[in-house]
Design a protein around this motif. Structure first.
Motif, PDB file in Angstrom:
ATOM      1  N   ARG A  32       0.834  -1.206   0.000  1.00 14.64           N
ATOM      2  CA  ARG A  32       0.000   0.000   0.000  1.00 14.64           C
ATOM      3  C   ARG A  32       0.864   1.249   0.000  1.00 14.64           C
ATOM      4  O   ARG A  32       0.549   2.249  -0.630  1.00 14.64           O
ATOM      5  N   ILE A  46      -2.991  -8.809  -4.873  1.00 19.97           N
ATOM      6  CA  ILE A  46      -4.162  -8.123  -4.338  1.00 19.97           C
ATOM      7  C   ILE A  46      -5.077  -9.169  -3.721  1.00 19.97           C
ATOM      8  O   ILE A  46      -5.643  -9.994  -4.419  1.00 19.97           O
ATOM      9  N   LEU A  48      -8.208 -10.211  -0.634  1.00 18.58           N
ATOM     10  CA  LEU A  48      -9.388  -9.646   0.029  1.00 18.58           C
ATOM     11  C   LEU A  48      -8.983  -8.778   1.213  1.00 18.58           C
ATOM     12  O   LEU A  48      -9.629  -7.774   1.515  1.00 18.58           O
ATOM     13  N   LEU A  51      -8.242  -5.365  -0.067  1.00 22.84           N
ATOM     14  CA  LEU A  51      -9.470  -4.632  -0.388  1.00 22.84           C
ATOM     15  C   LEU A  51     -10.207  -4.192   0.876  1.00 22.84           C
ATOM     16  O   LEU A  51     -10.779  -3.103   0.917  1.00 22.84           O
ATOM     17  N   ASP A  54      -8.311  -1.201   2.522  1.00 25.13           N
ATOM     18  CA  ASP A  54      -8.413   0.043   1.759  1.00 25.13           C
ATOM     19  C   ASP A  54      -9.859   0.467   1.538  1.00 25.13           C
ATOM     20  O   ASP A  54     -10.129   1.408   0.792  1.00 25.13           O
ATOM     21  N   LEU A  56     -12.526  -0.878   0.052  1.00 27.82           N
ATOM     22  CA  LEU A  56     -13.318  -1.159  -1.143  1.00 27.82           C
ATOM     23  C   LEU A  56     -14.429  -2.167  -0.880  1.00 27.82           C
ATOM     24  O   LEU A  56     -15.439  -2.180  -1.573  1.00 27.82           O
ATOM     25  N   TRP A 116     -11.594 -15.083  -8.316  1.00 25.56           N
ATOM     26  CA  TRP A 116     -11.951 -13.670  -8.426  1.00 25.56           C
ATOM     27  C   TRP A 116     -12.998 -13.430  -9.501  1.00 25.56           C
ATOM     28  O   TRP A 116     -13.736 -12.453  -9.448  1.00 25.56           O
ATOM     29  N   LEU A 126     -15.721 -10.107  -7.784  1.00 20.03           N
ATOM     30  CA  LEU A 126     -14.587  -9.560  -7.035  1.00 20.03           C
ATOM     31  C   LEU A 126     -13.520  -8.992  -7.961  1.00 20.03           C
ATOM     32  O   LEU A 126     -12.803  -8.055  -7.592  1.00 20.03           O
ATOM     33  N   TYR A 129     -13.695  -5.316  -8.249  1.00 19.30           N
ATOM     34  CA  TYR A 129     -13.138  -4.557  -7.120  1.00 19.30           C
ATOM     35  C   TYR A 129     -11.612  -4.507  -7.220  1.00 19.30           C
ATOM     36  O   TYR A 129     -10.988  -3.520  -6.854  1.00 19.30           O
ATOM     37  N   LYS A 130     -11.041  -5.604  -7.731  1.00 16.47           N
ATOM     38  CA  LYS A 130      -9.599  -5.617  -7.939  1.00 16.47           C
ATOM     39  C   LYS A 130      -9.210  -4.563  -8.990  1.00 16.47           C
ATOM     40  O   LYS A 130      -8.221  -3.829  -8.836  1.00 16.47           O
ATOM     41  N   THR A 132     -10.888  -1.835  -9.691  1.00 17.87           N
ATOM     42  CA  THR A 132     -11.063  -0.527  -9.069  1.00 17.87           C
ATOM     43  C   THR A 132      -9.859  -0.166  -8.204  1.00 17.87           C
ATOM     44  O   THR A 132      -9.381   0.984  -8.209  1.00 17.87           O
ATOM     45  N   TRP A 133      -9.356  -1.168  -7.453  1.00 15.50           N
ATOM     46  CA  TRP A 133      -8.189  -0.920  -6.602  1.00 15.50           C
ATOM     47  C   TRP A 133      -6.985  -0.500  -7.453  1.00 15.50           C
ATOM     48  O   TRP A 133      -6.270   0.441  -7.138  1.00 15.50           O
TER      49      TRP A 133
END
Length: 454
Positions: A32, A46, A48, A51, A54, A56, A116, A126, A129-130, A132-133
């Motif tokens: 991070r 990456i 869970l 996520l 952070d 998400l 994922w 999922l 979301y990865k 998006t991260w």
């Protein structure tokens, strides 16, 4: 909102080839702190836990789901990034570990879970979301690192499951799944499985499907089956009593060493198929009877009163559900036998009912939206020495239950020009006769009760 794992849960670590690497807290902090400064994560970096930290995603009960070949699995997201499967309480270290485990229950040949792309958080995959991260913390990252997991199979699984969700909404697992209206009393022409293709919502769910042989799909029958003659006798008797479809459960034992499924007892459901209110009580009574006799639930049966003893598309889905339910409570394999009895189909040979044992093989992985493949099961029938009092008592209870039913068969009427309905049932039940021929005299009392019903 947050959920903590129960005490001493079973932790499953095997996630197959696609499993993510678990990172220590220090490694995650380094990732991070370096994100956005040119240091790129691989897709396995990456987790869970990343996520969650952070912001998400958030921990919660029932926020995770897998939809695979029409089956649904629900999981809790725990504070430490692990997943608890709601049905069994098992803990999984990663989405891939959970996905692989669930998919192997449905399809034992499945090698990896593509976690994922398979697991959804509050309805979204999922993998989104990865992405998006990465957009937020590593905008220069190659998005193919994420998208390579998102395969077509799982996209199709999602579509199938959403359709199934609408169809099965508010349904209760168990006996209630069988307590649904079924079409009867009309000729249905069976089709070959190879003509079905992809699931089609417009197709009649009562379409009958011819059975395949295990050899025809390059498989061996994965278990042996032995069925008691008293099971067949009671089941056949139940199916003869009414022109409507009936259903019941099968009790027996599964020997993991010999891979032998022994069916020892039939448990007719004394309720109407559409009567959901009484279904739970009937199911509870059957469960108690199984427990008292030291038996396990090993299958189910139902009738096609005037049609071929072949499974419909609806029967195929029901059988697949039962197979999954019986092996979903533990990691071991346990088969579930389906049997269809056709007592009054005029295509039968003579007066004997056609009795069809079957099983369902999941469709090929490359065609996840196809129906399961119904296959014929080879069975050894074991002749009992005598008719037990349990079976005789159950027969009398069935007579009393259907006595006032508007769809009870009138056994004084004729099935064909030279055979009455009473001749028909007697001839069919004689095919399951015990070695002790005194059963004929014992059953005469039952037959006399049937003749007195008007």
């Amino acid at each position: 909102m947050g959920s903590e794992p129960p005490s001493s849960p079973q932790v499953v670590e095997d996630g197959g080839e696609e499993d993510e690497e678990e990172l220590s807290g220090g490694e995650e902090a380094d990732l991070r702190s370096s994100s956005g400064r040119g240091s790129l994560l691989t897709r396995r970096g990456i987790t869970l836990r990343v996520l969650l930290k952070d912001g998400l995603v958030e921990p919660g009960d029932g926020v995770l789901a897998i939809h695979y070949l029409g089956k649904n699995f629900v999981g809790d997201l725990l504070n430490d990034g692990k997943i608890r499967w709601v049905e069994t309480g098992q803990i999984f270290n990663s989405p891939s570990a959970w996905a692989t485990h669930c998919k192997r229950l449905v399809n034992p040949a499945k090698k990896s879970g593509c976690g994922w792309a398979s697991v959804r958080y509050q309805g979204q995959k999922l993998v989104q979301y990865k992405t998006t991260w990465l957009h937020k913390y590593q905008p220069s990252a190659d998005m193919s690192l994420v998208s390579e997991e998102d395969d077509d199979e799982d996209e199709e699984e999602g579509k199938t499951a959403l359709q199934a969700d609408e169809k099965n909404k508010n349904s209760k697992p168990g006996l209630n799944d069988l307590m649904v209206s079924r079409r009867t009393d009309r000729e249905r022409i069976p089709v070959r499985y190879c003509t079905l293709g992809t699931r089609d919502a417009a197709r009649d769910p009562h379409t009958l499907v011819e059975l395949s042989a295990f050899s025809a799909i390059n498989r061996f029958q994965p278990f042996n089956v032995a069925v008691s003659s008293n099971v067949l006798l009671l089941m056949d008797f139940h199916c003869h009593l009414t022109t409507s479809e009936v259903v019941g459960y099968l009790g027996g034992r599964w020997d993991t060493n010999t891979q032998l499924l022994t069916v020892l007892r039939a448990f007719p459901c004394r309720t109407r198929l559409a009567d959901r209110d009484s279904a739970s009580a009937v199911e509870e009574e059957i469960c108690q009877n199984l427990f008292m006799r030291g038996l396990s639930l090993v299958g189910w049966y139902h009738s096609h009163p005037r049609g071929p003893a072949l499974p419909s598309l609806q029967d195929i889905d029901s059988q697949m559900d039962h197979q999954l339910r019986l092996q979903g409570s533990n990691n071991g394999f346990q088969p579930c036998l389906g049997i269809i009895c056709g007592p009054y189909y005029h295509g039968n040979q003579g007066v004997a009912s056609t009795i069809t044992p079957f099983w369902v093989v999941p469709p090929p992985e490359q065609r996840p939206n196809d129906h399961g493949i119904p296959v014929a099961v080879e069975v050894t029938y074991v002749q009992d020495n005598f008719l037990t009092s349990d079976v005789l008592n159950e027969m009398m209870l069935l007579v009393d239950y259907y006595r006032t039913a508007p769809d009870i068969v009138q056994f004084t009427q004729y099935w064909c020009p030279d055979t009455t309905m009473m001749d028909k049932i007697k001839g069919s039940l004689s095919c399951h006769a015990p070695k002790d021929q005194a059963y004929c005299q014992i059953l005469e009392h039952v037959y006399s009760q049937l003749m007195n019903i008007h």
